[in-house]
Design a protein around this motif. Structure first.
Motif, short mmCIF file in Angstrom:
data_model
loop_
_atom_site.label_atom_id
_atom_site.label_comp_id
_atom_site.label_asym_id
_atom_site.label_seq_id
_atom_site.Cartn_x
_atom_site.Cartn_y
_atom_site.Cartn_z
N SER A 1 -61.71 71.97 -39.69
CA SER A 1 -61.64 73.36 -38.65
C SER A 1 -60.41 74.26 -39.23
N ASP B 1 -68.27 75.80 -36.20
CA ASP B 1 -67.58 74.56 -36.16
C ASP B 1 -68.20 73.24 -35.41
N GLU B 2 -68.65 72.55 -36.16
CA GLU B 2 -69.48 71.28 -35.57
C GLU B 2 -70.30 71.88 -34.21
#
Ligand code: ADP
Ligand code: MG
Length: 246
Positions: free
Chosen positions: A43, A161-162
């Motif tokens: 991240s 992000d995920e």
């Protein structure tokens, strides 16, 4: 020519080194997956790409220029960003969430409606979802709304992000397919952070493996599958990490 690259980027939080000498050039109009354990710096790396985090040293190049921290708002219009847990505004309807940036850009209502229609179709959301609030949708639907919001202004760079981490496996498969459909319809340089090797192999053209703040492998999926034919995804990830550390 790449629209996003990092060169010798380092970042520490006190004693903790989050990124150590990271250099990467992202392939234009491809999906690159950044994969690694929780806490390995994924991240942080993604936030470097849109200026949310600044490197202690090294350089981030976006659209062929060193990232200019004085003009982040202008830059972020060209960069779509979707975070884990969707980051939707709970007090805004789905329509308002998706079209917020276009409204700020003074798009006309017909232009907004047309773009909304395109995005809804690509992500298989319905018009009836537009009047709802995020909490009235399932997790998977919220995630798709997050994707639509990130894509609203047709960004040149997409940072994810995920995005599908908190979704049940079957719904995740649907959304993964929709992301691929979206990417095929509107190819854009995409950085996808994930901790799921299966997802990386399904979605990405390029795979970057991180461990403890460092890039341990950056390899195309094609080459990876040639080198390690028939391996189960998590075993493959482990052997890549072990190989790099040896
Ligand atoms: P990942 O996304 O791979 O799970 P992160 O990039 O979020 O990892 O974090 C990398 C490391 O940096 C972790 O050890 C995390 O605790 C630390 N970290 C991230 N952001 C901050 C912050 N704002 N302040 C202090 N430590 C941070
Ligand atoms: Mg993370």
């Amino acid at each position: 020519m790449t629209s996003l690259s990092l060169s010798s980027v380092c970042k520490a939080y006190g004693e903790l080194v989050a990124l150590e000498d990271v250099s990467l050039a992202f392939t234009p109009n491809c999906i690159t997956a950044i994969i690694g354990r929780s806490g390995c710096g994924k991240s942080t790396l993604l936030r470097m790409c849109n200026g949310l985090t600044r490197p202690d040293s090294g350089e981030v190049m976006v659209f062929q220029q060193a990232l200019d921290y004085a003009s982040l708002p202008a830059l972020r219009k060209r960069i779509g960003y979707a975070v884990q847990g969707t980051g939707l505004f709970p007090h805004l309807t789905v329509r308002a969430n998706i079209s917020l940036l276009a409204e700020l850009e003074n798009w006309s209502k017909p232009a907004i409606d047309q773009r909304l229609e395109q995005l809804l179709t690509l992500t298989q959301l319905q018009q009836s979802h537009l009047a709802k609030y995020p909490h009235q949708l399932s997790g998977g639907q919220q995630q798709r709304v997050g994707l639509c919001r990130a894509m609203m202004l047709s960004p040149e760079l997409l940072l994810l992000d995920e995005p599908f981490a908190a979704i049940d496996p079957l719904t995740r498969m649907d959304i993964q397919e929709q992301l691929l459909a979206l990417h095929e319809a509107e190819p854009v340089t995409t950085v996808l952070v994930t901790h799921d090797m299966q997802e990386a192999l399904l979605l990405a053209d390029e795979i970057v493996i991180m461990e403890a703040g460092r890039v341990v492998q950056a390899i195309s999926k094609t080459r990876l599958l040639e080198q390690y034919p028939g391996q189960e995804p998590n075993r493959l990830l482990l052997s890549l990490m072990a190989g790099a550390g040896a």
